[in-house]
Scaffold this active site. Structure first.
Site, PDB file in Angstrom:
ATOM      1  N   LEU A 137       0.872  -1.180   0.000  1.00 40.78           N
ATOM      2  CA  LEU A 137       0.000   0.000   0.000  1.00 40.78           C
ATOM      3  C   LEU A 137       0.905   1.224   0.000  1.00 40.78           C
ATOM      4  O   LEU A 137       1.807   1.325   0.829  1.00 40.78           O
ATOM      5  CB  LEU A 137      -0.883   0.027   1.250  1.00 40.78           C
ATOM      6  CG  LEU A 137      -2.268  -0.621   1.211  1.00 40.78           C
ATOM      7  CD1 LEU A 137      -2.994  -0.351   2.517  1.00 40.78           C
ATOM      8  CD2 LEU A 137      -3.099  -0.115   0.052  1.00 40.78           C
ATOM      9  N   ASP A 138       0.690   2.151  -0.919  1.00 38.26           N
ATOM     10  CA  ASP A 138       1.491   3.374  -0.956  1.00 38.26           C
ATOM     11  C   ASP A 138       1.389   4.115   0.377  1.00 38.26           C
ATOM     12  O   ASP A 138       0.364   4.025   1.068  1.00 38.26           O
ATOM     13  CB  ASP A 138       1.007   4.298  -2.074  1.00 38.26           C
ATOM     14  CG  ASP A 138       1.266   3.720  -3.458  1.00 38.26           C
ATOM     15  OD1 ASP A 138       2.148   2.850  -3.565  1.00 38.26           O
ATOM     16  OD2 ASP A 138       0.589   4.140  -4.412  1.00 38.26           O
ATOM     17  N   PRO A 139       2.439   4.872   0.759  1.00 42.46           N
ATOM     18  CA  PRO A 139       2.409   5.600   2.037  1.00 42.46           C
ATOM     19  C   PRO A 139       1.192   6.496   2.209  1.00 42.46           C
ATOM     20  O   PRO A 139       0.678   6.652   3.317  1.00 42.46           O
ATOM     21  CB  PRO A 139       3.703   6.426   1.988  1.00 42.46           C
ATOM     22  CG  PRO A 139       4.620   5.625   1.121  1.00 42.46           C
ATOM     23  CD  PRO A 139       3.745   4.998   0.077  1.00 42.46           C
ATOM     24  N   GLY A 140       0.695   7.089   1.119  1.00 40.98           N
ATOM     25  CA  GLY A 140      -0.457   7.981   1.212  1.00 40.98           C
ATOM     26  C   GLY A 140      -1.799   7.283   1.234  1.00 40.98           C
ATOM     27  O   GLY A 140      -2.832   7.928   1.411  1.00 40.98           O
ATOM     28  N   VAL A 141      -1.793   5.959   1.050  1.00 42.83           N
ATOM     29  CA  VAL A 141      -3.037   5.182   1.025  1.00 42.83           C
ATOM     30  C   VAL A 141      -3.280   4.572   2.400  1.00 42.83           C
ATOM     31  O   VAL A 141      -2.360   4.069   3.042  1.00 42.83           O
ATOM     32  CB  VAL A 141      -2.970   4.067  -0.044  1.00 42.83           C
ATOM     33  CG1 VAL A 141      -4.258   3.251  -0.057  1.00 42.83           C
ATOM     34  CG2 VAL A 141      -2.711   4.674  -1.415  1.00 42.83           C
TER      35      VAL A 141
END
Length: 305
Positions: free
Chosen positions: A40-44
């Site tokens: 999961l991307d850091p912003g997600v």
């Protein structure tokens, strides 16, 4: 602390990487055998299943679908295809009704070709794309086939050009790419504003816990581990009924199915994995039946001898 094998479902907060979550679980449980089921991307935010112990061997047998709730900002294009990236273009979005916008979303339903964002974990000549991006290297990514099982328009803020979608998709789908490409088909631009994963690999947000809450629990965090066998409910089951069969299983030998299992296996697809348990409903591993459906091939054996 007793370490169990299974899955902890993390409700990932913004700013954490998936690797951060894995490292925190390793530290809390005192074991190195920990892995996540997909970045999961850091912003997600949202659902991040993490496998512990022997459960790491079963990740490939989990359901592969994922479901997200996301907001797309029309009118803006960025280098990373999300709102955190450097803006490279702005363009007005069209005035559309909900029904009109939904028709454009049809282009993203079913099996589609998708070019991943340049900030992604896709390999390019043996190196991750995001590493090349941050080194300012020039490169192109090829389209890939992905499947969008469901795409629902939940909200449409026509004034601000923001739509909210619910999307269920195959592994490897980039919602940032959908945001970017939707802007394109609307003769505008688009980028991802926010994204939350509400389910992944058969696990759901309602069963998740934040890393910060796990840290506060300290030694009691192992109580949140879901046994591996429950994560395999979607897989057909065969029971090994006697010690001879179990001995054959544990030594990786072909097992001739007894009458009871012959009846069960006749309904199975020989190309699909089968969950193997004993009479006490303990998980023994994963196997495959042969094409004639009368023998069992061990594939993943727990407690192999």
């Amino acid at each position: 602390m007793e370490i169990k094998d299974g899955f902890i479902i993390i409700n990932k907060e913004k700013g954490y990487t998936s690797h951060d979550c894995v490292q925190q679980i390793r530290k809390l449980l005192g074991t190195k055998k920990v892995g996540h089921t997909g970045t999961l991307d850091p912003g997600v935010t949202g659902t991040l299943p993490i496998a512990i112990g022997s459960a790491t061997r079963f990740i490939q047998y989990l359901p592969q679908g994922k479901t997200y709730i996301g907001q797309i900002q029309l009118g803006i294009r960025t280098k990373t295809d999300d709102i955190q990236g450097e803006i490279i273009n702005k363009k007005e979005w069209p005035i559309l009704s909900n029904a009109q916008l939904d028709k454009f979303l049809n282009k993203f339903r079913g099996i589609i070709q998708q070019i991943p964002p340049k900030v992604s974990s896709v390999h390019v000549n043996g190196e991750r794309a995001y590493k090349k991006f941050f080194k300012n290297e020039e490169f192109e990514l090829k389209p890939r086939e992905v499947k969008i099982e469901e795409l629902v328009l939940k909200k449409w803020d026509q004034i601000n050009g923001i739509l909210e979608i619910k999307i269920s998709c195959s592994t490897g789908t980039y919602i940032r790419s959908i945001a970017r490409d939707l802007g394109g088909v609307l003769d505008s631009e688009g980028c991802l504003l926010n994204l939350k994963r509400i389910s992944a690999c058969g696990f759901h947000e309602k069963n998740s816990i934040k890393i910060s809450d796990l840290v506060n629990l300290n030694k009691n965090c192992s109580t949140f581990i879901i046994p591996t066998i429950y994560a395999l409910d979607h897989i057909s089951t065969l029971i090994l009924n006697n010690q001879e069969e179990i001995n054959f299983w544990e030594t990786g030998r072909l097992i001739k199915l007894d009458e009871e299992n012959l009846i069960k296996s006749s309904k199975f697809d020989y190309k699909k994995p089968i969950k193997i348990i004993n009479n006490q409903k303990m998980l023994l591993g994963i196997g495959f039946i042969n094409e004639d459906k009368n023998k069992l091939h061990p594939k993943l054996v727990l407690n192999a001898k």
